[in-house]
Design an enzyme around this catalytic site. Sequence first.
Site, PDB file in Angstrom:
ATOM      1  N   CYS A 155       0.863  -1.181   0.000  1.00  0.00           N
ATOM      2  CA  CYS A 155       0.000   0.000   0.000  1.00  0.00           C
ATOM      3  C   CYS A 155       0.901   1.233   0.000  1.00  0.00           C
ATOM      4  O   CYS A 155       1.740   1.400   0.869  1.00  0.00           O
ATOM      5  CB  CYS A 155      -0.884  -0.012   1.242  1.00  0.00           C
TER       6      CYS A 155
ATOM      7  N   CYS B 236      -3.070   7.662  -1.656  1.00  0.00           N
ATOM      8  CA  CYS B 236      -4.389   7.792  -2.286  1.00  0.00           C
ATOM      9  C   CYS B 236      -5.453   8.360  -1.352  1.00  0.00           C
ATOM     10  O   CYS B 236      -6.389   9.007  -1.811  1.00  0.00           O
ATOM     11  CB  CYS B 236      -4.868   6.444  -2.804  1.00  0.00           C
TER      12      CYS B 236
ATOM     13  N   THR C  75      -3.915   5.108   7.431  1.00  0.00           N
ATOM     14  CA  THR C  75      -2.947   4.686   6.425  1.00  0.00           C
ATOM     15  C   THR C  75      -1.949   5.806   6.125  1.00  0.00           C
ATOM     16  O   THR C  75      -2.360   6.915   5.789  1.00  0.00           O
ATOM     17  CB  THR C  75      -3.704   4.295   5.140  1.00  0.00           C
TER      18      THR C  75
ATOM     19  N   GLU D  45      -0.355   1.590   9.176  1.00  0.00           N
ATOM     20  CA  GLU D  45      -1.535   2.220   9.746  1.00  0.00           C
ATOM     21  C   GLU D  45      -1.205   2.622  11.180  1.00  0.00           C
ATOM     22  O   GLU D  45      -0.349   1.994  11.811  1.00  0.00           O
ATOM     23  CB  GLU D  45      -2.740   1.265   9.768  1.00  0.00           C
TER      24      GLU D  45
ATOM     25  N   HIS E 298     -12.498   5.944  -2.815  1.00  0.00           N
ATOM     26  CA  HIS E 298     -11.513   4.972  -2.310  1.00  0.00           C
ATOM     27  C   HIS E 298     -11.867   3.547  -2.759  1.00  0.00           C
ATOM     28  O   HIS E 298     -10.980   2.711  -2.919  1.00  0.00           O
ATOM     29  CB  HIS E 298     -11.360   5.087  -0.792  1.00  0.00           C
TER      30      HIS E 298
ATOM     31  N   TYR F 298      -9.306   0.907  -5.093  1.00  0.00           N
ATOM     32  CA  TYR F 298      -8.941  -0.498  -4.884  1.00  0.00           C
ATOM     33  C   TYR F 298      -8.976  -1.297  -6.193  1.00  0.00           C
ATOM     34  O   TYR F 298      -8.349  -2.355  -6.276  1.00  0.00           O
ATOM     35  CB  TYR F 298      -9.876  -1.138  -3.846  1.00  0.00           C
TER      36      TYR F 298
ATOM     37  N   CYS G 293      -5.010  -0.262  -7.093  1.00  0.00           N
ATOM     38  CA  CYS G 293      -3.851  -0.643  -6.258  1.00  0.00           C
ATOM     39  C   CYS G 293      -3.810  -2.141  -5.987  1.00  0.00           C
ATOM     40  O   CYS G 293      -2.754  -2.763  -6.095  1.00  0.00           O
ATOM     41  CB  CYS G 293      -3.847   0.145  -4.951  1.00  0.00           C
TER      42      CYS G 293
ATOM     43  N   GLU H  15      -7.019  -5.440   4.432  1.00  0.00           N
ATOM     44  CA  GLU H  15      -7.422  -4.121   3.937  1.00  0.00           C
ATOM     45  C   GLU H  15      -8.376  -4.263   2.758  1.00  0.00           C
ATOM     46  O   GLU H  15      -9.271  -3.445   2.579  1.00  0.00           O
ATOM     47  CB  GLU H  15      -6.202  -3.291   3.551  1.00  0.00           C
TER      48      GLU H  15
END
Length: 483
Positions: A98, A102, A189, A255, A290, A294, A297, A445
Site C-alpha cells: 500500500c 491515495c 494509512t 496504519e 476509495h 482499490y 492498487c 485491507e
Amino acid sequence: MKTAEQYEESLRQLHFKVYVQGELVENPVDHPIIRPSMNSVKATYELAELPEYEDLMTATSHLTGKKINRFCHLHQSTEDLIKKVKMQRLLGQKTAACFQRCVGMDAINAVDSVTYEMDQKLGTHYHERFVQFLLNMQEQDWTVDGAMTDPKGDRGLGPSKQADPDLYVRIVEQREDGIVVRGAKCHQTGALNSHWILVMPTISMTQEDRDYAVSFVAPADAEGIFYIYGRQSCDTRKLEGGDIDVGNKQFGGHEALMVFDNVFIPWENVFMCGEYEFSGALVERFAGYHRQSYGGCKVGVGDVLIGAAALAADYNGAQKASHLKDKLIEMVHLNETLYACGIACSAEGYKTASGTYLIDLLLANVCKQNVTRFPYEIARLAEDIAGGLMVTMPSEKDLRHPVIGKVVEKYFKGVAAVPTEYRMRVLRLIENLTLGTAAVGYRTESMHGAGSPQAQRIMIARQGNITQKKELAKAIAGIPVQG
Ligand code: SF4
Ligand code: FE
C-alpha cells in the site's frame, strides 16, 4: 513538484510524536519498521519524475495550469479518473504494498465537491478555504492523510450517545479564532508519511451529533496530535537485518491510531463545523473514490502475486502441469475483473457542481465488493501453487550458516539450475503478501479498507434500482404497470 529526496527530507523536518511497540520514536523516517512504508510513498514522487510515467503520474492543475503530481489533483474528466486507476495499478506493481498517498487524493476530491455544495446551499465559505489549502498542497506537493474512520465504540449507539464522548472526533470548543477538537482516528494509512491530515466525519450525522460533524486540515505534527503505530504480522523480521525473510525488503505500508488531544484548528483550516446534513455526502463520496482506488492498487499488487506464484511453479519444475496453468489463468481472470470494475466506474463518472468528476457510485461499490473476495481467492491459489514450504522453510540465517547452509541449499533445491536462494526469496514474497506485513494491505485491507463489505452492500441496495428492474420485467411479461 518535490523530488523523492526532497520528500524524504521534508518528512525529517516534521516533529512527529509516535509510539512504536511502547516506545516513543524520535525519527520515524529511519525507523526500520516504518522506513519501508516511507519508501512506498516516496515511489509516488520518484515515478512522477520519470518521463515514461509522466502521463499517469502527473496532471495539469485546474487552478494554476502547472504540472502537479496526480495525487494532488482534482479529477477534471473521466479520463482523469481512468488515469488515476492506472497510476494506482502501476504503483501496486512497483511496490507490492500500500503506497498510502491515495487517501489524501480521495479526500480532497470528496471535500471539494461537498464544500462547494454546502456553500451553495448554506452561504458558508468553506470551499474558498479548501481551495486555498489545495493550492498550497499542489504547490508544496504534500502527502495528505485523509482521515475518516473513528473508533466508534458501541456500534449500536450514535456518536453523541457513547459512554465516552471522545469515540468520534468532536468539536470541544468554538473560539473566535477557530475550534478545538478531541478524539481519534483509527487505522490511519500512511499517517507518519504525511505532511498534513484532512479529517472528515465517518458516518452520516443527525442534529444531535452536530459537534461531531467536523472536517478540517491540520499539520500531521500539530501540537496535541500523537500516534500509536499499528502492529503487522511478522513486522519484527525487519529488525533482523536480513533481506530474504522479510519478503519485500524495500516497500511496505502502515496504519496508526491518530489521537487528537485538544488540538486547536484555526478557522481557515475548517471545512465543516456542525453542518451534519452534509456529512453523509462526504462519507459517500470519499468512500466511493476509495472503493474505485482499490480497483487499481490491489490489482497491481495482484500482478506481483501472480508473477510470484508463476515463478514458484517454474522453480519447482512444475510450470508445464496443466492444473497450474489453469490456476494462473484463474488468478489473472479474477485480477482483471477487479481492474475492469475500477475502469468502468471511472469511465461512467460524471461532473459534480464544483466541476470535479465523481465516479459511478454503484460500480465503485461493486468494484470494492469484489475486492473483499477475489484477493482472498488469488491468495489461496498462490498458496496452493507455492506449496507448504512457504511456511515451513528455515530462515535466511540458516541458509547463510557455514555448516547447515549447505544442507538448506541441498534439500530445498527445486530445479537444478535455480539457486535455492531464489526459491526461498519468491516463497517469502508470497508469504509476505498473503500472511506477512503486506497481507494487511492485500488481504484484510481488501476486506475492510474503504469500508467493510456490508457498507458496500448498503450502497448497492440504494443504487441498484430494483424498482426500475421490476418495471422492465413487467413490460416484458405483459403485466400492467399497476400490477
Ligand atoms: Fe492507496 Fe490502495 Fe493503500 Fe488505499 S489501500 S491508500 S488505495 S494503495
Ligand atoms: Fe486503504
